[in-house]
Design an enzyme around this catalytic site. Structure first.
Site, PDB file in Angstrom:
ATOM      1  N   ASP A  56      61.263   5.632  19.375  1.00 12.39           N
ATOM      2  CA  ASP A  56      60.203   4.971  20.145  1.00 12.39           C
ATOM      3  C   ASP A  56      58.964   4.805  19.270  1.00 12.39           C
ATOM      4  O   ASP A  56      58.309   3.780  19.279  1.00 12.39           O
ATOM      5  CB  ASP A  56      59.858   5.815  21.379  1.00 12.39           C
ATOM      6  N   GLU A 100      44.237   5.993   1.367  1.00 12.84           N
ATOM      7  CA  GLU A 100      43.328   7.128   1.681  1.00 12.84           C
ATOM      8  C   GLU A 100      43.898   8.368   1.003  1.00 12.84           C
ATOM      9  O   GLU A 100      45.074   8.403   0.648  1.00 12.84           O
ATOM     10  CB  GLU A 100      43.259   7.361   3.202  1.00 12.84           C
ATOM     11  N   ASP A 112      43.659  43.232  11.494  1.00 12.19           N
ATOM     12  CA  ASP A 112      43.802  43.624  12.915  1.00 12.19           C
ATOM     13  C   ASP A 112      44.787  42.699  13.628  1.00 12.19           C
ATOM     14  O   ASP A 112      45.556  43.129  14.482  1.00 12.19           O
ATOM     15  CB  ASP A 112      42.466  43.475  13.647  1.00 12.19           C
ATOM     16  N   HIS A 156      40.464   2.296  22.646  1.00 15.59           N
ATOM     17  CA  HIS A 156      39.359   3.128  22.151  1.00 15.59           C
ATOM     18  C   HIS A 156      38.421   3.578  23.274  1.00 15.59           C
ATOM     19  O   HIS A 156      38.343   2.971  24.327  1.00 15.59           O
ATOM     20  CB  HIS A 156      38.587   2.366  21.069  1.00 15.59           C
ATOM     21  N   HIS A 188      44.759  10.660  16.866  1.00 14.53           N
ATOM     22  CA  HIS A 188      44.105   9.437  17.380  1.00 14.53           C
ATOM     23  C   HIS A 188      45.109   8.292  17.470  1.00 14.53           C
ATOM     24  O   HIS A 188      45.282   7.665  18.520  1.00 14.53           O
ATOM     25  CB  HIS A 188      42.944   9.049  16.455  1.00 14.53           C
ATOM     26  N   GLU A 189      45.821   8.009  16.363  1.00 20.01           N
ATOM     27  CA  GLU A 189      46.737   6.844  16.347  1.00 20.01           C
ATOM     28  C   GLU A 189      47.868   7.031  17.366  1.00 20.01           C
ATOM     29  O   GLU A 189      48.278   6.079  18.022  1.00 20.01           O
ATOM     30  CB  GLU A 189      47.315   6.648  14.944  1.00 20.01           C
ATOM     31  N   HIS A 231      51.680  -4.843   4.729  1.00 23.56           N
ATOM     32  CA  HIS A 231      52.903  -4.058   4.929  1.00 23.56           C
ATOM     33  C   HIS A 231      53.757  -4.658   6.043  1.00 23.56           C
ATOM     34  O   HIS A 231      54.473  -3.963   6.758  1.00 23.56           O
ATOM     35  CB  HIS A 231      52.578  -2.587   5.210  1.00 23.56           C
ATOM     36  N   ASP A 273      47.148   4.274   6.238  1.00 21.15           N
ATOM     37  CA  ASP A 273      46.812   3.627   4.964  1.00 21.15           C
ATOM     38  C   ASP A 273      46.952   4.630   3.822  1.00 21.15           C
ATOM     39  O   ASP A 273      46.184   5.580   3.724  1.00 21.15           O
ATOM     40  CB  ASP A 273      45.357   3.098   5.037  1.00 21.15           C
ATOM     41  N   ASP A 277      54.585   2.103  17.296  1.00 18.19           N
ATOM     42  CA  ASP A 277      54.577   2.614  15.920  1.00 18.19           C
ATOM     43  C   ASP A 277      53.160   2.912  15.442  1.00 18.19           C
ATOM     44  O   ASP A 277      52.199   2.308  15.906  1.00 18.19           O
ATOM     45  CB  ASP A 277      55.224   1.593  14.982  1.00 18.19           C
TER      46      ASP A 277
END
Lengths: 81, 378
Positions: free
Chosen positions: B59, B102, B339, B129, B119-120, B69, B99, B95
């Site tokens: 999925d 980065e 501990d 958003h 987030h994605e 891409h 990038d 999907d």
């Protein structure tokens, strides 16, 4: 100096046009933004962006707005289809 | 929060995901871990569950790419756009693309993969958003975030639950008693600067901080931890524990006190416990252990006793040869005695008295020094 200033202006204009097209649904064929103009579709979109991102809604390209547009972000639009 | 126009969402609650390729910036297991933690963030607050597949369709297909891409949404080199994702649906929908120009990191020295993935994947589940700067779904990457205190904002939770509703309460989920324990003279204070812990364990994505007869239950989705009596969940367990850890793949928490240990699943203490710790392979000289943590990538458990540690292979169910070793030898900067300890986000967290150290096991170095109470929203 004036030449640099113009070049810098040119960069910010391009940045804002690109940003609004990518994330705020600004039509691709909108006439390039002119800094002095107070109205028009680009200024409206700048306001919309400033409101969404929690900036002061001035419709102007102040430094906060330019800084925000240069920050790394997600490539998904903020509004629109 | 906003959802995509037309409010696309998955019509099923069990989703598959596949990591199509890997960035060279991180070890593969760190990418696997970041994606799994990112999905857990949403799993915690919805009925959704996720399983990974390594072949065929899925999925949610996750990939790293640069520039053009193949989806008419080219990336732009270092900086600016970090990634993008598509709303629920078939084919490219669902999907998430990252990038690879980065620098993807496990901490915040570069672009934190866990954070951007969470987030994605919010987009992959149907969230658009958010205009709330505190929300994970706010479009601009927050370079100042403190990963140790990451949690979904209420806006994120409201958004995702508007699509899928809240998580079901499963029969063996520990159902919190109607109210937390009122604080009183004999109860430990969460924000006492000298606060230390007896034992700490994760439990199904939450973190349990044990102290005397009580424990704090911290979830990534809520600001305030719950505070409960141990006996209100597990009447047969002792108080004043020595150590605890969750064997995540078995959904079992092991609890240690003195030379005994118990196994619990949800609120159920498993039959046949307590057992003696020497059945795990400790020498007779060890009378109790100080702390334990489970590394879910390696499937190994680290036991800390004084200035030494043992490593237990959970797959083989046996203590590894060549131990004990000096803690200082393999965990430079971590002082004995420990501990309590646990693993989260691929980091190890060590607690000693009122101090806490975040340790990066790959870099083999301490990455943060914190107060022990830092997870309790003080």
């Amino acid at each position: 100096y004036p030449v640099d200033r113009a070049a810098e202006d040119e960069d910010s204009m391009e940045l804002v046009q690109q940003y609004l097209e990518n994330y705020y649904n600004l039509a691709k064929d909108t006439k390039p933004f002119v800094r002095r103009r107070d109205g028009g579709p680009v200024v409206e979109k700048i306001r919309e962006m400033q409101k969404f991102l929690g900036l002061a809604v001035t419709g102007k390209l102040d430094s906060d707005t330019l800084d925000m547009m240069r920050k790394p972000r997600c490539g998904v639009p903020d509004v629109g289809d | 929060f906003t959802t995509f126009p037309g409010m696309p969402k998955w019509r099923k609650t069990h989703l598959t995901y596949r990591i199509m390729n890997y960035t060279l910036d991180l070890p593969r297991d760190a990418v696997d871990s970041a994606i799994e933690e990112a999905l857990n963030v949403w799993k915690e607050v919805t009925p959704l569950t996720f399983s990974r597949t390594d072949e065929g369709e899925a999925d949610i297909k996750i990939s790293f790419a640069v520039r053009d891409h193949g989806d008419f949404n080219p990336f732009d080199g270092p900086g600016n756009v970090l990634g993008h994702a598509y709303p629920p649906g078939s084919g490219i929908n669902g999907d998430a693309h990252f990038d690879d120009d980065e620098l993807w990191t496990r901490d915040t020295s570069g672009t934190n993969l866990f954070l951007v993935a969470a987030h994605e994947l919010g987009h992959s589940l149907g969230l658009f958003h958010s205009a709330d700067p505190r929300a994970l779904m706010y479009p601009v990457y927050n370079t100042l975030i403190d990963l140790a205190r990451f949690r979904l904002s209420q806006d994120d939770v409201n958004g995702i639950q508007s699509l899928y509703g809240p998580p079901p309460v499963s029969p063996d989920d520990p159902v919190a008693p109607t109210e937390s324990v009122p604080s009183g003279p004999e109860t430990p204070a969460a924000c006492d600067p000298t606060l230390s812990f007896d034992a700490i364990s994760t439990l199904r994505g939450e973190i349990l901080f044990f102290k005397d007869r009580h424990f704090w239950r911290k979830s990534l989705r809520t600001l305030e931890p719950g505070f409960f009596l141990i006996s209100s969940f597990w009447p047969s367990l002792p108080s004043g524990l020595d150590a605890a850890y969750e064997e995540i793949s078995k959904d079992i928490v092991f609890i240690f006190k003195g030379d005994q240990f118990w196994a619990i699943r949800g609120t159920e203490v498993q039959a046949g416990y307590p057992k003696g710790i020497h059945t795990l392979g400790f020498p007779a000289t060890v009378g109790k252990i100080d702390a334990a943590l489970f590394d879910k990538e390696k499937k190994k458990t680290y036991f800390f006793v004084g200035d030494k540690y043992w490593r237990f292979d959970e797959k083989r169910q046996s203590m590894e040869p060549g131990f004990p070793k000096e803690i200082a030898e393999d965990f430079p900067g971590v002082d004995p005695k420990v501990d309590a300890a646990f693993e989260m986000f691929g980091f190890y967290y060590f607690f000693s008295g009122s101090s806490q150290l975040e340790f990066d096991p790959n870099a083999r170095q301490v990455t943060h020094a914190l107060k022990s109470r830092s997870w309790l929203n003080c």
